[in-house]
Design a protein around this motif. Structure first.
Motif, mmCIF file in Angstrom:
data_model
loop_
_atom_site.group_PDB
_atom_site.id
_atom_site.type_symbol
_atom_site.label_atom_id
_atom_site.label_comp_id
_atom_site.label_asym_id
_atom_site.label_seq_id
_atom_site.Cartn_x
_atom_site.Cartn_y
_atom_site.Cartn_z
ATOM 1 N N LEU A 170 0.823 -1.200 0.000
ATOM 2 C CA LEU A 170 0.000 0.000 0.000
ATOM 3 C C LEU A 170 0.866 1.262 0.000
ATOM 4 C CD1 LEU A 170 -2.867 1.097 0.077
ATOM 5 C CD2 LEU A 170 -2.727 1.080 2.562
ATOM 6 N N LEU A 171 1.928 1.274 0.756
ATOM 7 C CA LEU A 171 2.803 2.445 0.793
ATOM 8 C C LEU A 171 3.440 2.694 -0.572
ATOM 9 C CD1 LEU A 171 3.821 4.632 2.637
ATOM 10 C CD2 LEU A 171 5.747 3.173 3.253
ATOM 11 N N SER A 172 3.748 1.648 -1.293
ATOM 12 C CA SER A 172 4.295 1.817 -2.643
ATOM 13 C C SER A 172 3.246 2.399 -3.582
ATOM 14 C CB SER A 172 4.795 0.484 -3.187
ATOM 15 O OG SER A 172 5.903 0.047 -2.452
ATOM 16 N N ALA A 173 1.986 2.034 -3.396
ATOM 17 C CA ALA A 173 0.920 2.606 -4.215
ATOM 18 C C ALA A 173 0.787 4.102 -3.942
ATOM 19 C CB ALA A 173 -0.399 1.890 -3.941
ATOM 20 N N PHE A 174 0.845 4.489 -2.674
ATOM 21 C CA PHE A 174 0.791 5.920 -2.341
ATOM 22 C C PHE A 174 1.987 6.671 -2.922
ATOM 23 C CE2 PHE A 174 -1.898 4.761 1.497
ATOM 24 C CZ PHE A 174 -3.074 5.144 0.871
ATOM 25 N N TRP A 175 3.166 6.067 -2.835
ATOM 26 C CA TRP A 175 4.373 6.698 -3.370
ATOM 27 C C TRP A 175 4.257 6.877 -4.891
ATOM 28 C CZ3 TRP A 175 8.157 9.606 -2.013
ATOM 29 C CH2 TRP A 175 9.260 9.738 -2.829
ATOM 30 N N THR A 176 3.724 5.874 -5.578
ATOM 31 C CA THR A 176 3.540 5.949 -7.022
ATOM 32 C C THR A 176 2.562 7.058 -7.382
ATOM 33 O OG1 THR A 176 3.980 3.591 -7.215
ATOM 34 C CG2 THR A 176 2.865 4.637 -9.065
ATOM 35 N N MET A 177 1.464 7.151 -6.633
ATOM 36 C CA MET A 177 0.490 8.220 -6.894
ATOM 37 C C MET A 177 1.105 9.589 -6.650
ATOM 38 S SD MET A 177 -3.110 6.511 -5.560
ATOM 39 C CE MET A 177 -3.311 7.786 -4.425
ATOM 40 N N LEU A 178 1.898 9.729 -5.596
ATOM 41 C CA LEU A 178 2.546 11.007 -5.307
ATOM 42 C C LEU A 178 3.493 11.401 -6.431
ATOM 43 C CD1 LEU A 178 3.108 13.309 -3.238
ATOM 44 C CD2 LEU A 178 5.043 11.908 -2.479
ATOM 45 N N VAL A 179 4.287 10.474 -6.885
ATOM 46 C CA VAL A 179 5.220 10.765 -7.977
ATOM 47 C C VAL A 179 4.459 11.123 -9.250
ATOM 48 C CG1 VAL A 179 6.945 9.718 -9.501
ATOM 49 C CG2 VAL A 179 7.108 9.396 -7.037
ATOM 50 N N PHE A 180 3.382 10.419 -9.535
ATOM 51 C CA PHE A 180 2.579 10.712 -10.724
ATOM 52 C C PHE A 180 1.992 12.114 -10.660
ATOM 53 C CE2 PHE A 180 -1.608 10.747 -12.769
ATOM 54 C CZ PHE A 180 -1.220 10.528 -14.077
ATOM 55 N N PHE A 181 1.388 12.485 -9.533
ATOM 56 C CA PHE A 181 0.781 13.805 -9.428
ATOM 57 C C PHE A 181 1.829 14.922 -9.410
ATOM 58 C CE2 PHE A 181 -2.917 11.380 -7.865
ATOM 59 C CZ PHE A 181 -3.799 11.781 -8.838
ATOM 60 N N LEU A 182 2.992 14.673 -8.827
ATOM 61 C CA LEU A 182 4.072 15.661 -8.905
ATOM 62 C C LEU A 182 4.534 15.843 -10.346
ATOM 63 C CD1 LEU A 182 6.206 14.865 -5.741
ATOM 64 C CD2 LEU A 182 4.803 16.882 -6.170
ATOM 65 N N TRP A 183 4.578 14.765 -11.107
ATOM 66 C CA TRP A 183 4.958 14.834 -12.521
ATOM 67 C C TRP A 183 3.941 15.662 -13.303
ATOM 68 C CZ3 TRP A 183 9.295 14.113 -14.852
ATOM 69 C CH2 TRP A 183 9.350 13.888 -16.216
ATOM 70 N N VAL A 184 2.645 15.444 -13.041
ATOM 71 C CA VAL A 184 1.599 16.224 -13.710
ATOM 72 C C VAL A 184 1.712 17.697 -13.318
ATOM 73 C CG1 VAL A 184 -0.901 16.584 -13.818
ATOM 74 C CG2 VAL A 184 0.029 14.280 -14.004
ATOM 75 N N MET A 185 1.923 17.966 -12.036
ATOM 76 C CA MET A 185 2.066 19.368 -11.595
ATOM 77 C C MET A 185 3.288 20.013 -12.238
ATOM 78 S SD MET A 185 0.795 19.267 -7.587
ATOM 79 C CE MET A 185 2.358 19.806 -7.068
ATOM 80 N N TRP A 186 4.346 19.265 -12.434
ATOM 81 C CA TRP A 186 5.537 19.799 -13.079
ATOM 82 C C TRP A 186 5.215 20.256 -14.509
ATOM 83 C CZ3 TRP A 186 9.730 22.170 -13.823
ATOM 84 C CH2 TRP A 186 10.445 22.004 -14.999
ATOM 85 N N PHE A 187 4.480 19.423 -15.245
ATOM 86 C CA PHE A 187 4.130 19.805 -16.610
ATOM 87 C C PHE A 187 3.196 21.014 -16.632
ATOM 88 C CE2 PHE A 187 5.697 15.623 -18.006
ATOM 89 C CZ PHE A 187 6.475 16.049 -19.067
ATOM 90 N N VAL A 188 2.273 21.096 -15.689
ATOM 91 C CA VAL A 188 1.393 22.266 -15.606
ATOM 92 C C VAL A 188 2.225 23.523 -15.370
ATOM 93 C CG1 VAL A 188 -0.393 23.369 -14.211
ATOM 94 C CG2 VAL A 188 -0.649 20.990 -14.894
ATOM 95 N N LEU A 189 3.178 23.446 -14.442
ATOM 96 C CA LEU A 189 4.044 24.602 -14.173
ATOM 97 C C LEU A 189 4.889 24.954 -15.390
ATOM 98 C CD1 LEU A 189 5.140 26.679 -12.170
ATOM 99 C CD2 LEU A 189 6.834 24.971 -11.485
ATOM 100 N N LEU A 190 5.423 23.967 -16.074
ATOM 101 C CA LEU A 190 6.228 24.223 -17.268
ATOM 102 C C LEU A 190 5.408 24.935 -18.336
ATOM 103 C CD1 LEU A 190 8.899 23.770 -18.855
ATOM 104 C CD2 LEU A 190 7.913 21.615 -19.636
ATOM 105 N N PHE A 191 4.183 24.468 -18.591
ATOM 106 C CA PHE A 191 3.351 25.105 -19.610
ATOM 107 C C PHE A 191 2.923 26.504 -19.192
ATOM 108 C CE2 PHE A 191 2.361 20.605 -20.936
ATOM 109 C CZ PHE A 191 3.154 20.661 -22.071
ATOM 110 N N ARG A 192 2.669 26.710 -17.898
ATOM 111 C CA ARG A 192 2.315 28.061 -17.433
ATOM 112 C C ARG A 192 3.480 29.029 -17.616
ATOM 113 N NH1 ARG A 192 -1.708 28.789 -12.633
ATOM 114 N NH2 ARG A 192 -0.954 30.845 -13.090
ATOM 115 N N VAL A 193 4.692 28.552 -17.374
ATOM 116 C CA VAL A 193 5.872 29.406 -17.563
ATOM 117 C C VAL A 193 6.043 29.728 -19.038
ATOM 118 C CG1 VAL A 193 8.400 29.393 -17.474
ATOM 119 C CG2 VAL A 193 7.085 28.746 -15.462
ATOM 120 N N VAL A 194 5.884 28.751 -19.907
ATOM 121 C CA VAL A 194 6.027 29.002 -21.346
ATOM 122 C C VAL A 194 4.961 29.986 -21.822
ATOM 123 C CG1 VAL A 194 5.838 27.927 -23.628
ATOM 124 C CG2 VAL A 194 7.211 26.848 -21.850
#
Length: 143
Positions: A13-37
């Protein structure tokens, strides 16, 4: 079976939470990148070469480029976004005002009933025609 088979109970279960956290951080990173562009391209105070420089910096070294951009120009990003939203709202408000003022614009049912009453008072239509037209206006099918 020759290979390792992983079942749902093999993934803790902890690995599932870690995977979800990494996935959502990755999505937020792309949102920030596109907002900066988008902010780089929207800024009227930057010249063409400055925009090109920031874009190249953000594309070649994305993490460092976005970090430096947010630190250097982060406050102005919000101000530019707010000013653009205000300009869009003002443009929409002026469009609505102009549309409401225009004589060729859509008329309300009260205006149409007043015109029908005037036509009937002149004697151009009969009472039965007035009743039918009034019913059409009130039901909304006259448009």
């Amino acid at each position: 079976m020759s290979g390792d088979t992983y079942l749902a109970y093999d993934y803790p279960l902890l690995s599932a939470f870690w995977t979800m956290l990494v996935f959502f951080l990755w999505v937020m990173w792309f949102v920030l990148l596109f907002r900066v562009v988008v902010d780089i391209l929207r800024d009227d105070h930057l010249g063409g070469w400055a925009k090109a420089g920031w874009l190249v910096f953000c594309v070649l070294l994305p993490f460092l480029g976005v970090f430096v951009y947010v630190v250097a120009r982060g406050k102005d990003m919000g101000r530019r976004e707010i000013s653009q939203a205000r300009e869009q709202q003002q443009a929409f408000d002026s469009y609505v005002r102009e549309t409401a003022k225009s004589p060729g614009g859509p008329s309300s049912s009260v205006d149409e009933l007043a015109r029908l009453s005037e036509i009937r008072a002149r004697g151009d239509i009969t009472d039965e025609e007035f009743a039918k037209a009034k019913q059409m206006v009130l039901s909304g099918s006259g448009r």
